[in-house]
Design an enzyme around this catalytic site. Structure first.
Site, short mmCIF file in Angstrom:
data_model
loop_
_atom_site.label_atom_id
_atom_site.label_comp_id
_atom_site.label_asym_id
_atom_site.label_seq_id
_atom_site.Cartn_x
_atom_site.Cartn_y
_atom_site.Cartn_z
N GLY A 297 0.75 -0.93 0.13
CA GLY A 297 -0.02 0.19 -0.10
C GLY A 297 0.78 1.21 0.02
N SER A 298 0.25 2.18 0.72
CA SER A 298 1.01 3.46 0.84
C SER A 298 2.45 3.82 1.31
CB SER A 298 0.11 4.60 1.61
OG SER A 298 -1.03 4.69 0.99
#
Length: 581
Positions: A297-298
């Site tokens: 993810g981020s």
């Protein structure tokens, strides 16, 4: 006089009648024939008699067991050690046991009557184990029974003082003292040493009568000193367990890394198991921080942005169109978890601080696929770390030649790529070493290793400042540490199901950070798998673990504070825990 007597004897013999002389000769002949017949009988028809006499005292070769090497942490605290024990074996045909002895044997060895009967009665084998690795006290009690045909063999049993806290890292051995998981497996040859042997004479009671010759001396195994710090390992395990319990998560992993040397100071996994008693059950025995992959993810966004900064495409204040949180690429739609209709543009710093998927996708698409792929490849994604842990996987980073526009956009914010937690922790060493990625190790090092240059010093300085804003004003507020500047990044991703589709109700929340941000000394990566109670965002489930552990790590390692104004750790329920998917 003597001459007279001898002559008399000779005269008497020759005066015997012919019948008597023949009778004496026949008696001598019968005696010789009896001896010859007896010898033939014993050697051909009745061998068991001679064999039993021969076995009463026989030459045997016995093993001299080598002591397996110790495993210690960086400070010499024991993580694995061998203790002497006894194994009980029997020669069933020679066992003579009464009812009372049998009951006592069953009690000491914790065997049922049927189990003892199966091993000892009507068993023609000359060797069978009754029980492996019993305690010295139990061995003494059993020896006192003096049961013929039952013998004892000295062995070593592995003991793990930290039990479940280090289980997935250290691993365990089997009954034969051979490593099965973890460091015990990967370093088995180094730890094991070599078994020796010697010739002895034993009687039929199994007692050594005499040493004939020493054939080969045993060579004890070597000790191993890991880079782990037991104090930090315990803290990491404890705080990880708290988060998993609070959020009723399926599992979790955490790694604490020396940012300068690449030494792993802690590596914890939950659920765990007790290597001292594998019969208790527990969690998987593999080290999931090394063997299991997830979409980060981020936490990938700092690399996407750094790649653009390093290429001169953007600077920290450049404006990026975020289209109020929505972006369409063909039939695909990229969106931010918390879109702001009033904000069509963000600075590059805000893209990181607010963790905008759309902003990261735009920045990723500004680069050539080869340039973005090259950056992710240089920080170790898609290849093993080389730490040497059994079962380590390489993760997945597809070749840029196979990327479509959607692939390039989604990979920019951490989807369509998977990696291990150890790979993620290692990749962030570039932000602690002026753009140089360090190799990671589980063994204590005396020197700082050479790394691989990925980014310029200025790019790293700019990115660390951006990641400080993640903690100060963005999604990572729960990662604050009193007295220290912290730089980090939150991440949240949906898990991929067996059918290859994302499962909306199953998430992984993560956080990775560096402290002190002014001169990063320690990196910590945390991953919480499938939190089901409260928030599932990395800022809520993983960042607090970072804060709790790192606050104590700073004290343990006596790392000077770098924040003059004592910042306060924000309560979790009041902190900004918003994070993108």
């Amino acid at each position: 006089m003597s001459l007279f007597i001898n002559n008399k004897v000779e005269k008497t013999f020759f005066e015997l009648s012919g019948i008597r002389r023949r009778l004496i000769l026949l008696l001598f002949l019968a005696g010789f024939l009896t001896l010859i017949f007896r010898a033939l009988y014993l050697q051909s028809l009745d061998k068991n008699f001679l064999q039993s006499k021969g076995n009463a005292t026989s030459t045997r070769v016995i093993s001299l067991y080598a002591d397996r090497g110790k495993i210690t942490d960086r400070n010499g605290d024991i993580l694995a050690i061998s203790s002497p024990v006894e194994s009980v074996w029997a020669n069933p045909p020679n066992v003579k046991i009464n009812k009372d002895q049998k009951l006592e044997l069953e009690n000491i060895l914790k065997l049922t009557g049927d189990e003892v009967d199966q091993k000892l009665l009507n068993n023609k084998k000359e060797f069978i184990y009754l029980k492996r690795q019993i305690s010295p006290d139990d061995a003494r009690r059993l020896q006192a029974l003096k049961i013929p045909g039952i013998f004892f063999q000295k062995e070593f049993k592995r003991f793990y003082p930290a039990a479940d806290v280090t289980a997935n890292l250290v691993g365990f051995t089997n009954l034969d003292n051979i490593g099965q998981e973890g460091i015990e497996l990967s370093q088995n040859k180094f730890l094991s040493g070599k078994v020796g042997s010697k010739k002895v004479i034993k009687d039929n009671a199994g007692k050594i009568v005499d040493d004939l010759q020493e054939v080969k001396l045993p060579q004890d195994g070597h000790d191993i000193k890991l880079s782990i710090d037991s104090r930090i390992q315990y803290l990491t395990y404890r705080e990880l367990a708290k988060s998993i319990e609070i959020h009723k998560a399926k599992a979790g992993s955490a790694i604490v890394l020396d940012a300068k040397t690449g030494e792993i100071l802690a590596m914890a996994n939950l659920p765990s198991y007790n290597p001292n008693n594998l019969n208790e059950g527990g969690g998987p025995t593999r080290n999931r921080a090394v063997t299991d992959v997830f979409e980060p993810g981020s936490t990938i966004k700092p690399f996407t942005v750094s790649s653009a900064l390093d290429s001169g495409i953007l600077n920290s204040s450049s404006l990026v169109e975020v289209s109020s949180g929505f972006m369409k690429i063909g039939s695909a739609t990229i969106h931010d978890a918390h879109a702001d209709d009033s904000k069509p543009f963000m600075t590059v710093s805000e893209v990181i601080a607010k963790s905008s998927n759309v902003g990261a996708a735009r920045i990723g698409l500004m680069q050539t696929p080869k340039n973005l792929w090259s950056t992710l490849n240089k920080v170790g994604f898609g290849m093993q770390t080389g730490v040497g842990f059994p079962g380590e996987v390489s993760g997945r980073l597809r070749d840029y030649k196979n990327w479509g526009k959607v692939d390039q956009a989604t990979i920019s914010f951490g989807h369509g790529i998977n990696l291990t937690l150890l790979q993620l922790a290692q990749s962030y060493t570039v932000f602690a070493n002026d753009g140089e990625m360090k190799p990671v190790t589980m063994f204590k090092k005396e020197e700082i290793p050479m790394g691989t240059k990925v980014f310029s010093k200025q790019t790293v300085k700019t990115m660390v400042e951006m990641m400080e804003q993640v903690v100060e004003e963005g999604t990572g507020g729960n990662a604050k540490i009193m007295g220290y500047r912290v730089a980090g990044k939150t991440g949240t991703a949906e898990k991929i199901g067996v059918n290859g589709a994302y499962e909306k109700n199953k998430n992984i929340g993560s956080f990775i950070g560096l402290a002190p941000a002014s001169n990063p000394r320690i990196i910590m990566a945390v991953m919480i798998d499938e939190p089901s109670v409260g928030s599932h965002y990395g800022g809520s489930v993983a960042a607090p673990v970072f804060s709790s552990v790192m606050a104590d790590v700073m004290k343990i390692l006596k790392i000077p504070q770098d924040l003059k104004t004592q910042n306060r750790v924000m309560p979790q329920d009041k902190a900004n825990s918003k994070e993108t998917i």
